[in-house]
Scaffold this active site. Structure first.
Site, mmCIF file in Angstrom:
data_model
loop_
_atom_site.group_PDB
_atom_site.id
_atom_site.type_symbol
_atom_site.label_atom_id
_atom_site.label_comp_id
_atom_site.label_asym_id
_atom_site.label_seq_id
_atom_site.Cartn_x
_atom_site.Cartn_y
_atom_site.Cartn_z
ATOM 1 N N LYS A 193 -34.171 19.469 -55.623
ATOM 2 C CA LYS A 193 -33.091 19.021 -56.518
ATOM 3 C C LYS A 193 -33.601 19.069 -57.966
ATOM 4 O O LYS A 193 -34.404 19.936 -58.289
ATOM 5 C CB LYS A 193 -32.607 17.632 -56.092
ATOM 6 C CG LYS A 193 -32.272 17.605 -54.577
ATOM 7 C CD LYS A 193 -31.557 16.382 -54.117
ATOM 8 C CE LYS A 193 -31.226 16.510 -52.633
ATOM 9 N NZ LYS A 193 -30.455 15.407 -52.124
ATOM 10 N N ASN A 226 -35.678 20.898 -50.542
ATOM 11 C CA ASN A 226 -34.812 21.001 -51.713
ATOM 12 C C ASN A 226 -35.281 19.958 -52.713
ATOM 13 O O ASN A 226 -35.095 18.767 -52.501
ATOM 14 C CB ASN A 226 -33.353 20.752 -51.297
ATOM 15 C CG ASN A 226 -32.413 20.709 -52.483
ATOM 16 O OD1 ASN A 226 -32.792 21.044 -53.609
ATOM 17 N ND2 ASN A 226 -31.177 20.286 -52.245
ATOM 18 N N SER A 233 -31.676 12.732 -45.152
ATOM 19 C CA SER A 233 -32.710 11.745 -44.792
ATOM 20 C C SER A 233 -33.603 12.186 -43.631
ATOM 21 O O SER A 233 -34.012 11.370 -42.815
ATOM 22 C CB SER A 233 -32.061 10.386 -44.497
ATOM 23 O OG SER A 233 -31.406 9.892 -45.652
ATOM 24 N N HIS A 264 -23.918 22.740 -52.145
ATOM 25 C CA HIS A 264 -24.556 21.447 -51.844
ATOM 26 C C HIS A 264 -23.584 20.328 -52.235
ATOM 27 O O HIS A 264 -22.838 20.449 -53.207
ATOM 28 C CB HIS A 264 -25.865 21.317 -52.622
ATOM 29 C CG HIS A 264 -26.685 20.147 -52.168
ATOM 30 N ND1 HIS A 264 -26.401 18.864 -52.562
ATOM 31 C CD2 HIS A 264 -27.724 20.074 -51.314
ATOM 32 C CE1 HIS A 264 -27.258 18.040 -51.971
ATOM 33 N NE2 HIS A 264 -28.076 18.753 -51.208
ATOM 34 N N GLU A 314 -23.958 17.664 -53.721
ATOM 35 C CA GLU A 314 -24.097 17.179 -55.103
ATOM 36 C C GLU A 314 -23.389 18.110 -56.084
ATOM 37 O O GLU A 314 -22.924 17.671 -57.141
ATOM 38 C CB GLU A 314 -25.588 17.005 -55.437
ATOM 39 C CG GLU A 314 -26.144 15.761 -54.745
ATOM 40 C CD GLU A 314 -27.608 15.841 -54.352
ATOM 41 O OE1 GLU A 314 -28.340 16.674 -54.912
ATOM 42 O OE2 GLU A 314 -28.015 15.063 -53.469
ATOM 43 N N GLY A 346 -29.969 11.147 -49.168
ATOM 44 C CA GLY A 346 -30.631 10.255 -50.113
ATOM 45 C C GLY A 346 -30.455 8.780 -49.795
ATOM 46 O O GLY A 346 -30.791 7.923 -50.617
ATOM 47 N N GLU A 372 -24.817 18.876 -43.905
ATOM 48 C CA GLU A 372 -25.393 17.745 -44.625
ATOM 49 C C GLU A 372 -24.310 16.702 -44.855
ATOM 50 O O GLU A 372 -23.581 16.762 -45.862
ATOM 51 C CB GLU A 372 -25.961 18.210 -45.966
ATOM 52 C CG GLU A 372 -27.062 19.233 -45.845
ATOM 53 C CD GLU A 372 -27.997 19.214 -47.056
ATOM 54 O OE1 GLU A 372 -29.176 18.970 -46.855
ATOM 55 O OE2 GLU A 372 -27.519 19.398 -48.185
HETATM 56 P P1 13P Z 1 -32.493 13.770 -48.566
HETATM 57 O O1 13P Z 1 -33.436 14.389 -47.549
HETATM 58 O O2 13P Z 1 -33.225 13.198 -49.754
HETATM 59 O O3 13P Z 1 -31.542 12.817 -47.934
HETATM 60 O O4 13P Z 1 -31.620 14.985 -49.166
HETATM 61 C C1 13P Z 1 -31.025 15.874 -48.299
HETATM 62 C C2 13P Z 1 -30.477 16.999 -49.079
HETATM 63 O O5 13P Z 1 -29.551 16.837 -49.844
HETATM 64 C C3 13P Z 1 -31.102 18.322 -48.922
HETATM 65 O O6 13P Z 1 -30.369 19.322 -49.539
#
Ligand code: 13P
Length: 245
Positions: A10, A8, A202, A91, A93, A166, A160
């Protein structure tokens, strides 16, 4: 699909970065393994910008509306038009930064399904919610959106935990195993025993093998570590090795 290792990007990346990634990403050229896909959820403007070979290309969001007077929205029909294989919905976010509701995630899943774009519902709790012992309650609340699916529909769920996204600190194998067991049982009760459960938060080459060894983990959703083709290919390889694929 039984297993999925997806990246992803983002709100990162441009046409040049995608070109470099696809040139370096060895699994794209590999023969397909039955029931398994790797792929990348890129920003909308890159969905049709490269040749993904046998890999899947995905969207990170989709409109909750049908096509019409909804300025700025990208409908599921448009995703199909661009050749999109899968779409992420809910997601963290989007839930926490954009205020996306369970009702909106339900409409988005329904739109993807209607347009034959493989839907992936992301679920997960914040650190506060976990500390308050509300993990199961939050997951059940977010899973309510799955009622748009019949028991024969193909889709995936990605766990997640917000606190692992992140941060560089993935959930422990024990935490992931516990959450995935709960999700597995819940989905089975609803007739969705065939649905793959992905973990995200992560994931990196250093923890991929340990997390992939968990029975109820059927894939990864990789954020930061998917921006680099070699790192993402490592995660993909470690997953396949751990699963004996
Ligand atoms: P990270 O792998 O950067 O922690 O992000 C995970 C994520 O949100 C995947 O959708």
């Amino acid at each position: 699909m039984k297993c999925l290792v997806l990246g992803n990007w983002k709100s990162n990346g441009d046409a040049a970065a995608l070109k470099t990634f696809l040139a370096d990403f060895a699994p794209v050229k590999r023969a397909l393994i039955d029931g398994y896909r790797t792929g990348l959820a890129v920003p909308y403007h890159l969905i049709a910008a490269g040749d993904f070979g046998s890999a899947w290309v995905g969207a990170q969001n989709v409109s909750a509306f049908q096509p019409g007077a909804f300025t700025g929205e990208i409908s599921a029909q448009m995703l199909t038009d661009m050749g999109t294989n899968f779409g992420l919905v809910g997601h963290s976010e989007r839930r926490h930064l954009m205020g996306e509701s369970v009702a909106q995630t339900r409409d988005k899943l329904a739109n993807l399904k209607e347009n034959q774009v493989y839907p992936i519902l992301c679920v997960g709790e914040t650190l506060d919610e976990r500390k308050q012992g509300r993990l199961h309650e939050i997951l059940l609340e977010q899973l309510a959106a799955l009622d748009v699916f019949g028991t024969a529909d193909a889709f995936a769920v990605a766990y997640e935990p917000v606190w692992a996204i992140g941060t560089g600190v993935a959930a422990t194998a024990a935490d992931v195993a516990e959450a995935h067991r709960f999700l597995r049982t819940t989905l089975q009760e609803r007739g969705y025993g065939h649905v793959p459960l992905m973990y995200g938060g992560s994931v990196k080459p250093a923890n991929a093998a340990e997390l992939a060894a968990i029975d109820d983990v059927h894939g990864f959703l990789v954020g930061g570590a998917s921006l680099d083709a070699a790192t993402f290919a490592d995660i993909d390889r470690l997953f396949l090795e751990a699963k004996g694929l």
